[in-house]
Design a protein around this motif. Structure first.
Motif, PDB file in Angstrom:
ATOM      1  N   LEU A 148       0.847  -1.194   0.000  1.00  0.00           N
ATOM      2  CA  LEU A 148       0.000   0.000   0.000  1.00  0.00           C
ATOM      3  C   LEU A 148       0.881   1.243   0.000  1.00  0.00           C
ATOM      4  O   LEU A 148       2.007   1.206   0.503  1.00  0.00           O
ATOM      5  N   SER A 149       0.368   2.359  -0.531  1.00  0.00           N
ATOM      6  CA  SER A 149       1.146   3.601  -0.482  1.00  0.00           C
ATOM      7  C   SER A 149       1.224   4.110   0.958  1.00  0.00           C
ATOM      8  O   SER A 149       2.206   4.706   1.367  1.00  0.00           O
TER       9      SER A 149
ATOM     10  N   SER B 257      -4.700   2.043  -3.811  1.00  0.00           N
ATOM     11  CA  SER B 257      -3.293   2.114  -4.232  1.00  0.00           C
ATOM     12  C   SER B 257      -2.634   0.741  -4.128  1.00  0.00           C
ATOM     13  O   SER B 257      -1.479   0.580  -4.493  1.00  0.00           O
ATOM     14  N   CYS B 258      -3.364  -0.243  -3.651  1.00  0.00           N
ATOM     15  CA  CYS B 258      -2.784  -1.555  -3.370  1.00  0.00           C
ATOM     16  C   CYS B 258      -2.328  -2.268  -4.639  1.00  0.00           C
ATOM     17  O   CYS B 258      -2.933  -2.163  -5.684  1.00  0.00           O
TER      18      CYS B 258
ATOM     19  N   ALA C 226       4.659 -10.104  -3.608  1.00  0.00           N
ATOM     20  CA  ALA C 226       5.232 -11.149  -2.748  1.00  0.00           C
ATOM     21  C   ALA C 226       5.921 -10.553  -1.533  1.00  0.00           C
ATOM     22  O   ALA C 226       6.326 -11.277  -0.635  1.00  0.00           O
ATOM     23  N   THR C 227       6.052  -9.217  -1.490  1.00  0.00           N
ATOM     24  CA  THR C 227       6.739  -8.576  -0.367  1.00  0.00           C
ATOM     25  C   THR C 227       5.800  -7.690   0.446  1.00  0.00           C
ATOM     26  O   THR C 227       6.259  -6.840   1.208  1.00  0.00           O
ATOM     27  N   GLY C 228       4.507  -7.875   0.302  1.00  0.00           N
ATOM     28  CA  GLY C 228       3.549  -7.068   1.060  1.00  0.00           C
ATOM     29  C   GLY C 228       3.217  -7.700   2.399  1.00  0.00           C
ATOM     30  O   GLY C 228       3.055  -8.912   2.508  1.00  0.00           O
TER      31      GLY C 228
ATOM     32  N   PRO D 134      -4.603  -3.825   6.722  1.00  0.00           N
ATOM     33  CA  PRO D 134      -3.371  -3.101   6.402  1.00  0.00           C
ATOM     34  C   PRO D 134      -2.304  -3.383   7.462  1.00  0.00           C
ATOM     35  O   PRO D 134      -2.609  -3.463   8.651  1.00  0.00           O
ATOM     36  N   SER D 135      -1.065  -3.536   7.030  1.00  0.00           N
ATOM     37  CA  SER D 135       0.002  -3.904   7.970  1.00  0.00           C
ATOM     38  C   SER D 135       0.323  -2.807   8.968  1.00  0.00           C
ATOM     39  O   SER D 135       0.901  -3.075  10.018  1.00  0.00           O
ATOM     40  N   GLY D 136      -0.046  -1.569   8.674  1.00  0.00           N
ATOM     41  CA  GLY D 136       0.258  -0.469   9.585  1.00  0.00           C
ATOM     42  C   GLY D 136      -0.526  -0.492  10.877  1.00  0.00           C
ATOM     43  O   GLY D 136      -0.201   0.227  11.815  1.00  0.00           O
TER      44      GLY D 136
END
Length: 199
Positions: A72-73, A81-82, A86-88, A119-121
């Protein structure tokens, strides 16, 4: 005779502050390390929950459902924006590719037929994930579960390594062809240790 005032002298106060300062300086690296390692654990738990949700939804619907790793941005906002990657460390569970459609509402009819996203955040900002197929070398960005809860498709995710800068601990998620998910620590070498990752 004048009464003596009880209290701290300036020297006693300075010594006490110096001791507190030394103690704080000695524990700060440990606290920082603990926070970073906790973020890695939160991200790994989140991805594992997503994998389990995708598998459960596939069995419930009796149709293929996929977990997609996405970047994601802004890691705190699941928006369009997604990009499937493989690195998300962020993820989406849906029937079709969510590339550029991650803000869609959950639906059984509207593309991408999104089930759930994360979302990872949220609780694990700064954490990175790297997914590969079962061979450990080929990058993979998704894993599809069929109506029996088993992994299907070509080059599905076989393992996901989750880490963060300055982390002393990383975690790995291993997805078997039967659909089960194992969380382990790739840094543990003893096979007798339950945190050990099988080969």
């Amino acid at each position: 005779k004048q009464p003596r005032h009880q209290g701290f002298s300036l020297i006693e106060m300075v010594v006490a502050l110096a001791v507190i300062g030394i103690l704080m300086a000695s524990i700060m690296p440990s606290v920082s390390e603990w926070v970073t390692n906790s973020k890695v654990r939160v991200a790994a738990d989140s991805i594992q929950s997503g994998l389990q949700a995708a598998r459960g939804e596939a069995v419930k619907r009796n149709r293929a459902v996929t977990l997609w790793l996405v970047t994601l941005s802004d890691n705190k906002v699941m928006d369009d924006s997604c990009k499937v990657s493989a690195t998300g460390a962020s993820w989406v569970v849906s029937v079709n590719s969510p590339d550029g459609k991650c803000s869609a509402a959950a639906s059984t009819t509207s593309d991408p037929m999104l089930v759930q996203s994360h979302p990872s955040g949220e609780g694990s900002d700064g954490v990175t994930a790297s997914a590969t197929a079962a061979d450990g070398a080929t990058g993979a960005s998704s894993v599809t579960f069929n109506g029996f809860g088993q992994v299907s498709g070509t080059t599905p995710i076989g393992k996901i390594d989750v880490t963060a800068p300055n982390a002393t601990r990383s975690l790995r998620l291993i997805v078997s062809t039967s659909g089960s998910v194992l969380m382990c620590d790739p840094n543990v070498s003893s096979a007798a240790d339950p945190r050990h990752c099988p080969n």
